[in-house]
Design a protein around this motif. Sequence first.
Motif, short mmCIF file in Angstrom:
data_model
loop_
_atom_site.label_atom_id
_atom_site.label_comp_id
_atom_site.label_asym_id
_atom_site.label_seq_id
_atom_site.Cartn_x
_atom_site.Cartn_y
_atom_site.Cartn_z
N GLY A 1 0.77 -1.24 0.00
CA GLY A 1 0.00 0.00 0.00
C GLY A 1 0.80 1.28 0.00
O GLY A 1 0.24 2.36 0.21
N MET A 2 2.09 1.22 -0.25
CA MET A 2 2.89 2.45 -0.31
C MET A 2 2.53 3.24 -1.57
O MET A 2 2.42 2.67 -2.65
N PRO A 3 2.31 4.54 -1.46
CA PRO A 3 2.00 5.35 -2.65
C PRO A 3 3.09 5.21 -3.71
O PRO A 3 4.28 5.09 -3.39
N LEU A 4 2.66 5.25 -4.97
CA LEU A 4 3.59 5.00 -6.07
C LEU A 4 4.74 6.01 -6.09
O LEU A 4 5.89 5.65 -6.35
N GLY A 5 4.44 7.28 -5.83
CA GLY A 5 5.49 8.29 -5.86
C GLY A 5 6.57 8.01 -4.83
O GLY A 5 7.78 8.10 -5.12
N LEU A 6 6.15 7.66 -3.59
CA LEU A 6 7.11 7.37 -2.53
C LEU A 6 7.88 6.08 -2.81
O LEU A 6 9.10 6.01 -2.62
N ALA A 7 7.15 5.05 -3.29
CA ALA A 7 7.81 3.77 -3.61
C ALA A 7 8.86 3.97 -4.70
O ALA A 7 9.97 3.42 -4.61
N SER A 8 8.53 4.74 -5.72
CA SER A 8 9.46 4.98 -6.81
C SER A 8 10.69 5.74 -6.32
O SER A 8 11.83 5.42 -6.70
N GLY A 9 10.47 6.73 -5.45
CA GLY A 9 11.60 7.49 -4.93
C GLY A 9 12.55 6.63 -4.09
O GLY A 9 13.78 6.74 -4.21
N CYS A 10 11.98 5.76 -3.24
CA CYS A 10 12.81 4.87 -2.43
C CYS A 10 13.63 3.93 -3.31
O CYS A 10 14.83 3.71 -3.08
N LEU A 11 12.97 3.36 -4.32
CA LEU A 11 13.67 2.44 -5.21
C LEU A 11 14.72 3.16 -6.05
O LEU A 11 15.76 2.58 -6.40
N ALA A 12 14.47 4.42 -6.38
CA ALA A 12 15.47 5.20 -7.13
C ALA A 12 16.75 5.33 -6.32
O ALA A 12 17.86 5.16 -6.83
N ALA A 13 16.59 5.65 -5.03
CA ALA A 13 17.77 5.75 -4.16
C ALA A 13 18.48 4.41 -4.06
O ALA A 13 19.73 4.34 -4.10
N LEU A 14 17.71 3.32 -3.94
CA LEU A 14 18.31 1.98 -3.83
C LEU A 14 19.08 1.61 -5.09
O LEU A 14 20.19 1.06 -5.02
N VAL A 15 18.52 1.93 -6.26
CA VAL A 15 19.19 1.60 -7.52
C VAL A 15 20.51 2.36 -7.63
O VAL A 15 21.55 1.80 -8.03
N LEU A 16 20.51 3.64 -7.27
CA LEU A 16 21.74 4.43 -7.33
C LEU A 16 22.81 3.85 -6.39
O LEU A 16 23.99 3.76 -6.75
N ILE A 17 22.39 3.48 -5.19
CA ILE A 17 23.34 2.91 -4.22
C ILE A 17 23.91 1.59 -4.73
O ILE A 17 25.11 1.34 -4.68
N MET A 18 23.02 0.72 -5.25
CA MET A 18 23.45 -0.60 -5.74
C MET A 18 24.43 -0.46 -6.90
O MET A 18 25.36 -1.26 -7.04
N LYS A 19 24.25 0.55 -7.72
CA LYS A 19 25.09 0.69 -8.91
C LYS A 19 26.38 1.44 -8.61
O LYS A 19 27.47 1.02 -9.04
N PHE A 20 26.28 2.55 -7.87
CA PHE A 20 27.43 3.44 -7.75
C PHE A 20 28.13 3.40 -6.38
O PHE A 20 29.26 3.85 -6.27
#
Length: 541
Positions: free
Chosen positions: A21-40
């Motif tokens: 039930g997490m709002p899409l905007g917040l979920a996307s923002g959290c995953l964006a941070a996770l993707v950047l951390i995992m990659k860089f």
Amino acid sequence: MDVGTISLVLVLGLIVLLAIGMPLGLASGCLAALVLIMKFEPALLTNPFSFGEGLLTKNPGTGPLYILTQKIFDLMTEYVLLSVPLFIFMAALLERSGIAKAMYDSLDYWLSQVRGGIAVVTSLMAVIMAAMSGIIGGEVVLLGLIALPQMLRLGYNQNLAIGTICASGSLGTMIPPSIVLIIYGLITETSIKSLFTGAFVPGFMLASFIIIYILVRVNLNPTLAPLPEPREDDVPGLQKLAMFGAFLSILLAGFATLLLLRVLYFTVTGQNVLESGEDPIAWGMPHHIPYVAAAVAIGIVLALFVFGRERSAKAWEHGKGLVPPFTVIGVVLGSIYGGVTGITEAAGMGALAVFIIAALRGEASVGLVWDSLMRTLRSTGTIIWVTIGAAALAGSYTLAGGPSYIANIIVGSEMPTMLVLLSMMVILLFMGAFMDWVGIVLLIIPVFLPIVKKLPIEEIGFIGQLEPHYVSIWFGVLFCMNMQVSFLSPPFGPAAFYLKSVAPPHISLTDIFRGFLPFICVQLLALSVLLIWPSIVTVLL
């Protein structure tokens, strides 16, 4: 960390976060941070105290994080994005004024004695409203308030009434000025005006499919749509046809008069004197004056002498509810295609036109404007936050090399072109059942569109040949047609919840989704036509 692992974590993370039930905007923002951390800077995952030592966090304001924030800033400062709240505001004014009710009454008069006429009126009203504002939710709610009680009172089949309202009310995604097309154009840097032009024929094709389905079904099974009792002011069929001809004559005279005033203004002010290399003004040159004046004369002669004053007066009384909607459509689309303004200015002019019409009808008030502004604020806020979150996720995944990774997998698999496109449609249909269209266009389209552009152009479709420079436009229209289905798709089809909010208590969500099923098949038929005959998008381009 490799892109394949990041892609898997991204998909699973998105499913889990949306499921809880997490709002899409917040979920996307959290995953964006996770993707950047995992990659860089993957060391942060195992040792948070290493913050400030890696590529991502060592020099704030530089590197991947700077590129991502710049991308989001550029998107949010796009001038065309201002058209979104303006179109929403216009739709809110329409919903709360009596303009839509007057339009419905006019259409009802002309088609009330046709079997299934109320359902057809509902579909035509949805088409006109879609061409006015391009908003989906407001249309479904408004049709649910106006048309659903009328159809149920006349004994229409409940499933037919529900399906007609929701399928027709979702046409705002396809018929210009569609907000979905505006956001798609911004994300893919495709001409929004060309997208609007390309969507005209498919949008009206889908509307005609819905109307044909209604007419065929109610004539095969008349019990689904009983004919109403004749009205006191009704006239026999041929006389009503003559009255409709009189009304069209009045419209011809009025429209031609406006054109005549326009061309006379251009002539008097010298604006239609062409310099070298300039294109002539459409129906605005001095040599057009005799033709436009002749159209005015023909309209007046038909209305006053052929059909008669009394019949024309009665026709105007029953048809005048259609004039304000057509005026707004003319202001919005006419200003865009007439080269007068851009998309954003046209949206502002449309909102002003609706307010002026409401004021002339005596319906404008502080309460009307305040309620419309509050709805605009809520709807725009939702869209903006989803846009920021999804843009962050799409941007971070792009920086990680995700789109190239997926494109190489699909192109390297040597799948037939049409199978690739069908797979994309299935993915979009699946995502559309669970996710808002804003998230899909920001997350999925940046991945899919580069793949589509790499496919052999001669293998796209079976009828006609699509030109390479039209691929982005065709895929945008195809995406919008796909989103048509998502608005009705269980378990989270938004059209169902919009209608449920105004439906009688005895109509459950299960009843609403059951009424959708035949209309989803109609939408899939229209989607198939776009896949089989892609060049239909270029008919008006």
